[in-house]
Scaffold this active site. Structure first.
Site, PDB file in Angstrom:
ATOM      1  N   ARG A   1       0.876  -1.205  -0.154  1.00  0.00           N
ATOM      2  CA  ARG A   1      -0.203   0.011  -0.038  1.00  0.00           C
ATOM      3  C   ARG A   1       0.993   1.066   0.098  1.00  0.00           C
ATOM      4  O   ARG A   1       0.492   2.359  -0.406  1.00  0.00           O
ATOM      5  CB  ARG A   1      -0.974   0.050   1.098  1.00  0.00           C
ATOM      6  CG  ARG A   1      -2.061  -0.952   1.336  1.00  0.00           C
ATOM      7  CD  ARG A   1      -3.254  -1.029   0.365  1.00  0.00           C
ATOM      8  NE  ARG A   1      -3.963   0.109   0.887  1.00  0.00           N
ATOM      9  CZ  ARG A   1      -5.001   0.594   0.180  1.00  0.00           C
ATOM     10  NH1 ARG A   1      -5.180   0.167  -1.185  1.00  0.00           N
ATOM     11  NH2 ARG A   1      -5.602   1.605   0.477  1.00  0.00           N
TER      12      ARG A   1
ATOM     13  N   HIS B   1     -16.423   5.429  -6.889  1.00  0.00           N
ATOM     14  CA  HIS B   1     -16.098   4.102  -6.682  1.00  0.00           C
ATOM     15  C   HIS B   1     -16.554   3.636  -5.125  1.00  0.00           C
ATOM     16  O   HIS B   1     -16.492   4.613  -4.274  1.00  0.00           O
ATOM     17  CB  HIS B   1     -14.756   3.594  -6.902  1.00  0.00           C
ATOM     18  CG  HIS B   1     -13.796   4.352  -6.248  1.00  0.00           C
ATOM     19  ND1 HIS B   1     -13.602   5.756  -6.212  1.00  0.00           N
ATOM     20  CD2 HIS B   1     -12.909   3.893  -5.322  1.00  0.00           C
ATOM     21  CE1 HIS B   1     -12.551   5.792  -5.314  1.00  0.00           C
ATOM     22  NE2 HIS B   1     -12.232   4.920  -4.539  1.00  0.00           N
TER      23      HIS B   1
END
Lengths: 335, 335
Positions: free
Chosen positions: A20, A165
């Site tokens: 990440r 999203h």
């Protein structure tokens, strides 16, 4: 491969996910979108995402090409993956397991739109349907104990891209917030003649009226009594159902205009605020739970979360939920 | 008067504090300080705060006038107050109590300084001493079950003023995060031959070395195994003590340079990051708890908290604590 570590004190899992850190804005404390960056979620940019796992497409179009309306893809910087097997190990007093799980993005529209509230209700219905379909599919993998569906809208709510999203994270553990809620709901159930606390809340909110924003045939939208945040809204089904993936076709038809209405009201009242929403649903591998009911929580991000909240787990909300409900009830949305 | 409401599901209290909405930036989603605003914490501006409850002053100076080094005042926009008595009531399934409590600001220096790390260690020691003195005083009020001491540094960490300060909130409830931690620590204690989990962590961190940042005679500073945030640091006393207000003079002398060092390392490694710190200490009215140990947690605010964290209570940390510890160990601070 990420690693999932258990806090030595409480059943709180932390995902250590160096993958990440590769995100362009992983440690950017200055929120805001890079307006020059290409939008990977636009129709025609399918090659910028991993291959789709689900898409609602126009007849005759090919996977991973234009022609879709709603599209689900793996996250490009996933917190979890299914490439390794689930192994648990300990190191002295510490426990960990491999970062087995699924991290997907539900791309909600093919064109450049930042606000879900502007979608036609059919689009919202297809997004809600995609959630159901993904949960049904992920349930087949018995390693996955839970899936959380959530939306980050706006940079201050944690979104790294403005294109509409939502996300799904399926994990080999049940998150502590849900564990706690289900345990408390079971205690309530057992001490209240097998009435669910959600049914009690539903009845009291309908009777009291002061926190109710809108009621439909199958859902209510209200500001919770102990709202952590100003303008927090809960959408609760009237029918008992612990698992979101059991949502009926009728409920999808009823929920999509309600969700649109609530988002429109929040945007109108709060001038397009950043917000998160989360669907709390029972663990994937559990049978139907009579004491727990799935629900959707919307939390505008208007106030800063600081040391008191982190340290205490408690919240200071500068706005009474009754006032928030009144404001939202009074916002008129024209069709 | 604010109102404290219990979540109908879990023992999580939410303070509904309309007084807080009067703050200039109560609902400002755009973090940043107003550089034109007057600094109410500067020496000479004492009249801009409520009368002080504690101050360390130069000999011969008067309360609420210049001449102080560290000064504690009630918060101008308090989440709680002592003007009303504690009353509990229910409304159907909901529970609430009056917002009885204390909300104070510890002004850490009289001049314009934004970084505690730049203080001489004597100043940090006086700040740490002020915490102890305030807790001792508040303990006398039996309505107050707990006090949380915390610092918000930087607008992104929730500070509304840049001048160095910390805060104290004393409440008629024990916050859920502490309740959970103490309950889990008791379980550990009872299942591990009356060893405290904090002692076990201390021993393992000293032996393993990989997460240790610095060790002094009386404390260790390390990155916790299941760090929720990148560069999270815990400072843990070597001696068992559940209540911060029991900190000894020797510990104050030992802790102040350590806290300064860790803040210097964080600032140097992370370019003056926003951060919070929190002191977790046992409930004010409890006797000494052998299974719990007070500690100080520092959490830089480098990553955004979004829907996943809110919905799950779990965290995704893009940096292994071992890497963070190595970075912080390698930062050299010259005197």
């Amino acid at each position: 491969m990420s690693e999932i570590r258990k806090d030595p004190l409480i059943e709180r899992w932390v995902v250590i996910a160096p993958e990440r850190a590769a995100r362009p804005d992983a440690m950017n404390t200055d929120p805001g979108f890079d307006s020059a960056a290409e939008d990977p979620f636009l129709e025609g940019n399918e090659h910028l995402s991993p291959p789709e796992v689900l898409a609602y497409r126009d007849a005759g179009t090919q996977p991973n090409s234009p022609g879709w309306r709603v599209r689900v893809v793996p996250n490009l910087f996933p917190a979890f993956s299914l490439t390794d097997e689930l192994r648990k190990q300990t190191d002295g007093l510490y426990e960990q397991m491999t970062g087995v799980g699924v991290h997907e993005v539900i791309v909600e529209c093919p064109h450049a739109e930042w606000n879900m509230s502007r979608f036609p209700t059919e689009t919202i219905r297809e997004v809600l349907l995609a959630y159901r379909e993904r949960l049904f599919d992920l349930k087949q993998n018995e390693q996955l104990l839970h899936a959380l569906i959530f939306k980050n809208k706006g940079a201050l709510a944690g979104a790294s891209l403005p294109h509409c999203h939502s996300q799904l994270m399926a994990t080999p553990f049940v998150p502590i917030a849900l564990q706690d809620e289900i345990a408390a709901a079971l205690t309530w159930y057992n001490t209240h003649q097998q009435q669910s606390v959600y049914e009690a809340i539903l009845q009291q909110e309908l009777a009291a009226d002061s926190r109710l924003i809108h009621e439909t045939d199958l859902f209510i939208a209200f500001t919770p009594y102990a709202s952590r945040f100003a303008y927090e809204v809960m959408i609760l089904p009237k029918q008992q159902q612990s698992h979101y993936e059991q949502i009926t076709k009728e409920e999808l038809f009823d929920l999509s205009p309600l969700l649109k209405l609530i988002l429109q009201k929040l945007e109108c009242a709060l001038n397009d605020p950043p917000y998160n929403y989360v669907i709390q649903t029972a663990p994937l591998q559990d049978d139907s739970l009579p004491h727990f009911r799935w629900h959707l929580s919307i939390t505008p991000r208007l106030t800063r979360i600081a040391g008191y909240e982190w340290g205490s787990g408690c919240f200071i909300n500068p706005l009474a939920p009754e006032t928030a409900a009144e404001v939202l009830r009074n916002v008129t949305i024209s069709d």
